[in-house]
Structures are given as C-alpha cells and as structure tokens.
Write an enzyme that holds these catalytic residues in place. Structure first.
Site, short mmCIF file in Angstrom:
data_model
loop_
_atom_site.label_atom_id
_atom_site.label_comp_id
_atom_site.label_asym_id
_atom_site.label_seq_id
_atom_site.Cartn_x
_atom_site.Cartn_y
_atom_site.Cartn_z
N LYS A 95 -0.24 4.35 -2.79
CA LYS A 95 -0.59 4.68 -2.64
C LYS A 95 -0.77 6.75 -2.08
O LYS A 95 -1.23 7.07 -3.08
CB LYS A 95 -1.92 4.21 -1.53
CG LYS A 95 -2.67 3.79 -1.73
CD LYS A 95 -3.22 2.73 -0.51
CE LYS A 95 -3.79 1.26 -0.47
NZ LYS A 95 -4.33 0.82 0.18
N LYS A 140 3.24 5.93 5.07
CA LYS A 140 1.91 5.54 4.58
C LYS A 140 2.63 3.93 4.69
O LYS A 140 3.92 3.73 5.10
CB LYS A 140 1.76 4.93 2.77
CG LYS A 140 1.10 5.05 2.33
CD LYS A 140 -0.38 5.45 2.89
CE LYS A 140 -1.17 3.71 2.46
NZ LYS A 140 -1.05 3.29 3.31
N SER A 159 -5.83 3.62 4.41
CA SER A 159 -5.42 2.82 3.43
C SER A 159 -6.72 2.16 2.87
O SER A 159 -6.22 0.82 2.15
CB SER A 159 -4.43 1.45 3.66
OG SER A 159 -3.82 1.45 2.86
N SER A 166 0.75 -1.47 -0.18
CA SER A 166 0.44 -0.29 0.32
C SER A 166 1.03 1.40 -0.32
O SER A 166 0.20 2.41 -0.08
CB SER A 166 -1.14 -0.49 0.99
OG SER A 166 -2.06 -1.09 1.01
#
Length: 372
Positions: free
Chosen positions: A61, A213, A113, A58
């Site tokens: 992202k 992140k 997320s 993720s």
C-alpha cells in the site's frame, strides 16, 4: 584445568570490555529478509537476503498511496463501488455508494490498512483495479524495483505468486515516497478522524520513528516498513516474514544511529585543487555531498577530479561550457558517487551583473516598476 579457567575468565573480560559490534545482525535473525538503508544517500547499512523475492502483504500500500498522492486528485470526492468493498481482510468498512474524499481514503489505507480503501483508490486513479495495477508496475520499473511485480493494490495473497517484492526494492520505494511531503505527513500521522495508526513503532514503541506501513497475510506472515530520524540522519528499515519485527526495527535503527554519522565528504563551492590554467579559481560544486560513514571510514574517502579536455576556443571564457567535468567519490576504492563540476568565470559573472543593473536603471527611467 587452571589454564582452562584462566582462558574462560579472559574471554568473559574481553566480551565485557568489547561487546559485539551490534545487536542488529542478531536482532534480525528471525526475519527471512531485512535491510537498513540510509534514506538520503541510499547506502545500505545492513542487509540480510535483501534481494530475495517474497510475498509482501500490505506494505504494497506504500505504492498505492504514493500513486494516489501523485495523481493530484486528493480533493476529489469518490463514490465507492460495489466491487471495491467486496474484498477480504482489513477494512475501513466502506459501503457501496459511500462518498468520501480520496485524501481520506489514503489515510484509511495507510493508518488502518483498508483493503476496501485500496480498491476504491485504484478505481479512482487507474480507472479500474487492473488499470491501476498497470500504473503500479510502471512506477516500480521507473524507481528501479527490478525484482518486484504487483497484481493488486492491497497485497492480498493469490495462488499465482505473481505479487512479490524484496526488502531492497521496498526500501527503494519508501525512499522514493519519502521525497513527497504529503506522503511524509500521512505516513507519519498517529491519529486521523478517529483512526489510530497500526504502526506501533510510530505510536508507542520508538520515539524516533517517523512513519511506515505494517503488513500481514497468512502466507506472507508479518511484513514491516518503517522510517526513523535522529540528529539529521534519516533511515529506512524493512523486514519480510519476521515474527519479532518491532524489536528488530528498533535494533537496526539503533545500530545505524550509533555506528554511522552523516558526514560532508565534498563541500559546496569553489574547488581549489584544480590548477588548470583555463579553469583555476572558476570551477565549483553546486551542492555539498553528505554520506553516512563510520568513524573508521572517514579517512577512507578519496575524490578524483575528471575534467574535459580543453579546447583552443577556451581562450575565450565565454566558450567554456557550464559543466567541465565531474568529481568521482570513492570509499575504500569503491565508487559511491559522481558529481558535476561547474564553470563560471568571474569576469563573465561581472559582465552579466552589469547588464542586469543597466536594464534595471533603464526600466526605472522609463517608469516601469521592477522587483529589484
């Protein structure tokens, strides 16, 4: 036997007085790949397999977020499609037909997320998920992410292994994204409309953390990108496939802040070292150059001024170009930066100032309002 005991005592004393240089190197031992980068200069302060291609989960992202922000559509209301919500993994629990601002989707993407948020963003910004993936790869090429390929906006695994990056490339992406103030704000938000950021380094573990992140899939394992700032120094840390990523990021940041200081290596303003008869006292550097250095490196910086070959027309300073050369900066005989050298004759500046003042007085006499 006494000699052996004596040597052991000496070794213990040496390790006590002179401890290992950093725990960052051993602290990231569990990571498949890791990097610590200075955000402002791009200098790599520590790396481990930083260019090795891996699944990234993720942290994908980050690219999805910056493309959404740069689209200029954050205030647009999005109607969530059926396809957007039909995805596995993390979710902000969108339903088909829901209406939500694109800005809120980006917050849901970065803080929680949400894979459904990623899909909804992709369809809004790219026209379709496939169209958005094209934009992702286009932006990656633009940034210089040479060992990266995206196949979706969320980072979910697929059997093709056509969604991948490296620790270095993800640091490049984060460095690019952190130039955007809106991204900085969203990435560094701890709570938003009932959502708590999953980045525990930001919310509870490290007071200098400014954003980042998280990521996890069964195949990629734990991935993490974080940023941190202390005393004007801004750092980026990335780990891929690291079971102890929180502690490893703290170790890397502490290593960076302890061993490197942002140092002015080239001052803004007039360059007194240039003695050329046409350029003397009229050449300058527009912006100071800062670079992270250890104490031992401060005397290892050298600057070489490379100037254009003067032409006969330079006898008239109006004919001298604005850029007349470059300052090449070396660290330990390795080139680290080049900076333009600008020319501005003092009498040329005075002439331009006189003309400006004349026009100002003339316009006042004519009854025209001015700002000066």
């Amino acid at each position: 036997m006494k000699r052996v005991i004596f040597l052991l005592v000496v070794i213990v004393l040496i390790l006590t007085v002179f401890p290992p240089r950093t725990s960052a190197v051993t602290g990231a031992a569990g990571a498949r790949s890791a990097i610590l980068m200075d955000q402002d200069s791009g200098r790599i302060l520590y790396e481990k397999n930083a260019n090795e291609v891996s699944r990234i989960a993720s942290i994908t992202k980050i690219m999805t977020a910056i493309l959404a922000i740069e689209s200029g559509k954050l205030n647009k209301t999005v109607t969530v499609s059926d396809r957007a919500v039909r995805t596995e993994g993390s979710s902000i629990y969108l339903k088909p037909g829901d209406k939500i601002k694109l800005e809120d989707l980006v917050y849901g993407l970065m803080l929680r997320s949400g894979n459904d948020a990623a899909n909804a963003i992709a369809e809004t910004v790219g026209g379709s998920i496939e169209g958005f993936v094209f934009l992702m790869n286009q932006k990656a090429k633009e940034i210089g992410m040479n060992n990266t390929h995206f196949s979706n906006p969320n980072g979910l695994d697929n059997s093709k292994m056509d969604h991948f990056s490296t620790a270095y490339d993800m640091a490049l992406l984060t460095r690019y994204a952190m130039q955007n103030k809106t991204y900085q704000k969203i990435s560094g938000t701890k709570f938003y409309k009932g959502w708590r950021n999953k980045n525990r380094l930001l919310t509870e573990k490290y007071k200098y953390c400014t954003g980042g992140k998280t990521g996890f899939t069964k195949l990629a394992k734990r991935t993490l990108v974080t940023t941190a700032s202390k005393n004007g120094e801004n750092l980026i840390a990335v780990t891929l496939n690291d079971p102890d990523d929180w502690n490893d990021h703290i170790s890397m940041f502490e290593y960076g802040f302890k061993n490197f200081d942002s140092t002015v290596i080239l001052k803004q303003g007039k360059i007194s070292a240039i003695k050329n008869k046409y350029l003397k006292n009229n050449v300058y550097i527009k912006h100071e150059v800062d670079y992270p250095l250890t104490k031992q490196e401060r005397n290892a910086v050298e600057i070489e001024y490379k100037l254009m070959k003067p032409s006969k027309s330079w006898k008239d300073n109006e004919k001298i170009p604005d850029i007349v050369g470059k300052a090449v900066i070396y660290l330990n005989n390795t080139q680290i930066r080049t900076v333009p050298i600008y020319y501005h004759a003092s009498n040329k500046k005075a002439k331009e100032g006189w003309i400006k003042e004349f026009l100002h007085v003339f316009l006042i006499q004519m009854g025209v309002k001015t700002n000066g």
